[in-house]
Design a protein around this motif. Structure first.
Motif, short mmCIF file in Angstrom:
data_model
loop_
_atom_site.label_atom_id
_atom_site.label_comp_id
_atom_site.label_asym_id
_atom_site.label_seq_id
_atom_site.Cartn_x
_atom_site.Cartn_y
_atom_site.Cartn_z
N ASN A 1 -2.33 -6.57 -10.46
CA ASN A 1 -3.43 -5.75 -9.95
C ASN A 1 -2.83 -4.64 -9.08
OD1 ASN A 1 -5.95 -4.79 -9.19
ND2 ASN A 1 -6.27 -6.36 -7.63
N PRO A 2 -2.23 -3.63 -9.72
CA PRO A 2 -1.44 -2.63 -8.99
C PRO A 2 -2.24 -1.89 -7.91
CG PRO A 2 -1.10 -2.44 -11.35
CD PRO A 2 -2.25 -3.38 -11.17
N VAL A 3 -1.53 -1.56 -6.85
CA VAL A 3 -2.09 -0.71 -5.80
C VAL A 3 -1.55 0.70 -6.03
CG1 VAL A 3 -2.17 -0.26 -3.32
CG2 VAL A 3 -2.20 -2.62 -4.17
N ARG A 4 -2.44 1.68 -5.99
CA ARG A 4 -2.03 3.05 -6.24
C ARG A 4 -2.29 3.92 -5.01
NH1 ARG A 4 -1.07 4.07 -11.81
NH2 ARG A 4 -1.67 2.29 -13.14
N ILE A 5 -1.62 5.05 -5.00
CA ILE A 5 -1.72 6.00 -3.89
C ILE A 5 -2.73 7.07 -4.24
CG2 ILE A 5 -0.45 7.70 -2.52
CD1 ILE A 5 2.09 5.99 -3.20
N GLN B 1 -2.96 6.93 1.83
CA GLN B 1 -4.19 6.21 1.48
C GLN B 1 -4.00 5.43 0.18
OE1 GLN B 1 -4.75 9.72 2.53
NE2 GLN B 1 -4.86 8.70 4.51
N LEU B 2 -4.52 4.21 0.16
CA LEU B 2 -4.33 3.31 -0.97
C LEU B 2 -5.66 2.98 -1.64
CD1 LEU B 2 -1.90 0.85 0.85
CD2 LEU B 2 -1.29 2.86 -0.51
N THR B 3 -5.57 2.53 -2.89
CA THR B 3 -6.80 2.20 -3.63
C THR B 3 -7.47 0.94 -3.11
OG1 THR B 3 -5.39 1.09 -5.27
CG2 THR B 3 -6.15 3.32 -5.79
N THR C 1 8.31 -5.80 8.71
CA THR C 1 9.69 -5.89 8.23
C THR C 1 9.81 -5.62 6.74
OG1 THR C 1 9.40 -8.29 7.92
CG2 THR C 1 10.34 -7.54 10.03
N GLU C 2 8.71 -5.27 6.09
CA GLU C 2 8.72 -5.02 4.65
C GLU C 2 8.79 -3.52 4.38
OE1 GLU C 2 6.57 -6.56 0.60
OE2 GLU C 2 5.44 -6.64 2.46
N MET C 3 9.78 -3.10 3.62
CA MET C 3 9.93 -1.68 3.31
C MET C 3 9.01 -1.29 2.15
SD MET C 3 14.00 -0.88 3.66
CE MET C 3 14.54 -2.37 2.80
N LEU C 4 8.29 -0.20 2.33
CA LEU C 4 7.44 0.34 1.28
C LEU C 4 8.06 1.62 0.72
CD1 LEU C 4 3.88 -0.05 2.89
CD2 LEU C 4 5.15 -1.69 1.48
N LEU C 5 7.77 1.90 -0.55
CA LEU C 5 8.21 3.14 -1.18
C LEU C 5 6.99 3.84 -1.75
CD1 LEU C 5 11.31 3.80 -3.33
CD2 LEU C 5 9.08 4.51 -4.20
N VAL C 6 6.84 5.12 -1.41
CA VAL C 6 5.71 5.93 -1.91
C VAL C 6 6.26 7.20 -2.53
CG1 VAL C 6 4.14 5.02 -0.15
CG2 VAL C 6 5.38 7.15 0.30
N THR D 1 -8.08 6.23 -11.14
CA THR D 1 -6.78 6.19 -10.46
C THR D 1 -5.61 5.85 -11.39
OG1 THR D 1 -7.08 3.85 -9.87
CG2 THR D 1 -7.88 5.52 -8.30
N GLU D 2 -5.84 5.76 -12.69
CA GLU D 2 -4.79 5.36 -13.62
C GLU D 2 -3.59 6.31 -13.59
OE1 GLU D 2 -4.34 2.58 -15.55
OE2 GLU D 2 -5.98 1.88 -14.30
N SER D 3 -3.83 7.56 -13.23
CA SER D 3 -2.74 8.54 -13.20
C SER D 3 -2.13 8.70 -11.81
CB SER D 3 -3.24 9.91 -13.68
OG SER D 3 -3.69 9.83 -15.02
N CYS D 4 -2.61 7.91 -10.85
CA CYS D 4 -2.08 7.99 -9.49
C CYS D 4 -0.79 7.18 -9.37
CB CYS D 4 -3.11 7.46 -8.49
SG CYS D 4 -4.66 8.41 -8.45
N PRO D 5 0.13 7.61 -8.54
CA PRO D 5 1.40 6.89 -8.38
C PRO D 5 1.19 5.47 -7.83
CG PRO D 5 1.50 9.07 -7.36
CD PRO D 5 0.07 8.81 -7.69
N HIS D 6 2.08 4.58 -8.24
CA HIS D 6 2.05 3.20 -7.76
C HIS D 6 2.61 3.12 -6.34
CE1 HIS D 6 1.05 0.97 -11.48
NE2 HIS D 6 1.61 2.01 -12.08
N LEU D 7 2.14 2.12 -5.60
CA LEU D 7 2.79 1.72 -4.36
C LEU D 7 3.86 0.70 -4.72
CD1 LEU D 7 2.92 1.59 -1.20
CD2 LEU D 7 1.35 -0.36 -1.38
N TYR D 8 5.05 0.86 -4.14
CA TYR D 8 6.15 -0.06 -4.41
C TYR D 8 6.60 -0.74 -3.11
CZ TYR D 8 6.72 2.09 -9.01
OH TYR D 8 6.52 2.54 -10.29
N THR D 9 7.16 -1.92 -3.27
CA THR D 9 7.80 -2.61 -2.16
C THR D 9 9.30 -2.69 -2.44
OG1 THR D 9 7.98 -4.66 -0.90
CG2 THR D 9 7.30 -4.87 -3.20
N LEU D 10 10.08 -2.54 -1.39
CA LEU D 10 11.53 -2.74 -1.47
C LEU D 10 11.93 -4.07 -0.83
CD1 LEU D 10 12.67 0.86 -0.51
CD2 LEU D 10 13.03 -0.22 -2.72
#
Length: 274
Positions: free
Chosen positions: A53-57, A70-72, A80-85, A129-138
């Protein structure tokens, strides 16, 4: 893949100023073991936030709400969790701040990162939001960590109850994030290949800390593993020597017992590195 930066940016996209990761030098890193003791290897790579269930930006702001993403839908994260946007042209990696870390519908970096030049794709809209970038975790700072440990020690098992070989001596294994993966791995050594002026120089984790001694981007890693039988094979104890990937006088591992051992060495190219 180590250093993976998401699906909508190229593999050599550099992180925005203020990001907590230098993707060319820090996505593979480790801890150098003393002497011939085993090294540790940590791998950082981007993973989609909840692939099922992806989270998008859906927005970047740098005026009314400085440096906010802003997230969906709300996410449950931690400091302590790194996020990548990304906006599919540039990217940023950061530790998040949020009023309620268990219910974040927007996040902002702890460090000073500007999103003023971030522009989402034209077809990224809140109603579709299908064309919106994904939120990623590192993940956390160490990412996925590989190490050699005595079986049962990390699990807190009393020495008398730990799994042992037929000679009643301790067994070792390759662990990933403190979970046993492969029994019998006794020694792990890592060298990092850095490309500089079309030449590849191999450094250990300690040397890697000095960018002047080991300049360039990490493009390869070399790995050696010594694997031992869990039972006695030789009829009598034999002195055995193995070439391992250590510099200088620590490049030979010596054992004297009845177990059978082999050393395996490989070089891995980090293809997503530039």
């Amino acid at each position: 893949m180590a250093g993976y930066r998401g699906s909508c940016v190229s593999a050599d996209t550099e992180a925005t100023s203020g990001s907590v990761i230098d993707f060319d030098r820090q996505t593979v890193r480790g801890v150098e073991g003393n002497g011939t003791n085993s090294d540790k290897l940590s791998v950082l790579k981007a993973e989609e936030w909840d692939m099922s269930n992806p989270v998008r930006i859906i927005g970047f702001t740098s005026s009314a709400a400085p440096n906010t993403v802003q997230l969906t839908r709300p996410i449950h994260t931690k400091e302590t969790e790194m996020l990548l946007v990304s906006d599919c042209h540039q990217l940023a990696a950061f530790y998040p701040e949020c009023t309620d870390m268990t219910d974040c519908s927007s996040v902002k970096p702890k460090t000073a990162i500007s999103f003023k030049d971030y522009v989402l794709p034209e077809n990224c809209i809140q109603s579709d939001t299908e064309s919106c970038p994904h939120l990623y975790t590192l993940g956390t700072e160490n990412g996925m960590t590989y190490s050699v440990e005595e079986i049962g020690k990390l699990e807190g098992i009393n020495d008398n109850n730990r799994r042992k070989g037929s000679d009643n001596r301790q067994l070792f294994a390759l662990y990933r994030n403190d979970v046993e993966m492969v029994e019998g791995v006794e020694n792990l050594q890592i060298l990092y290949g850095l490309e500089n002026n079309a030449q590849t120089q191999y450094c250990d984790a300690k040397q890697l800390e000095d960018s002047s001694a080991c300049p360039g981007n990490i493009t390869h890693i070399r790995i050696s593993m010594v694997v031992a039988s869990s039972n006695n094979v030789h009829s009598v104890s034999e002195s055995q020597s193995f070439d391992i990937l250590n510099h200088g006088s620590d490049g030979t591992l010596t054992k004297n017992d009845r177990r059978l051992r082999r050393v395996f060495t490989t070089t891995i190219q980090l293809r997503n590195k530039r």
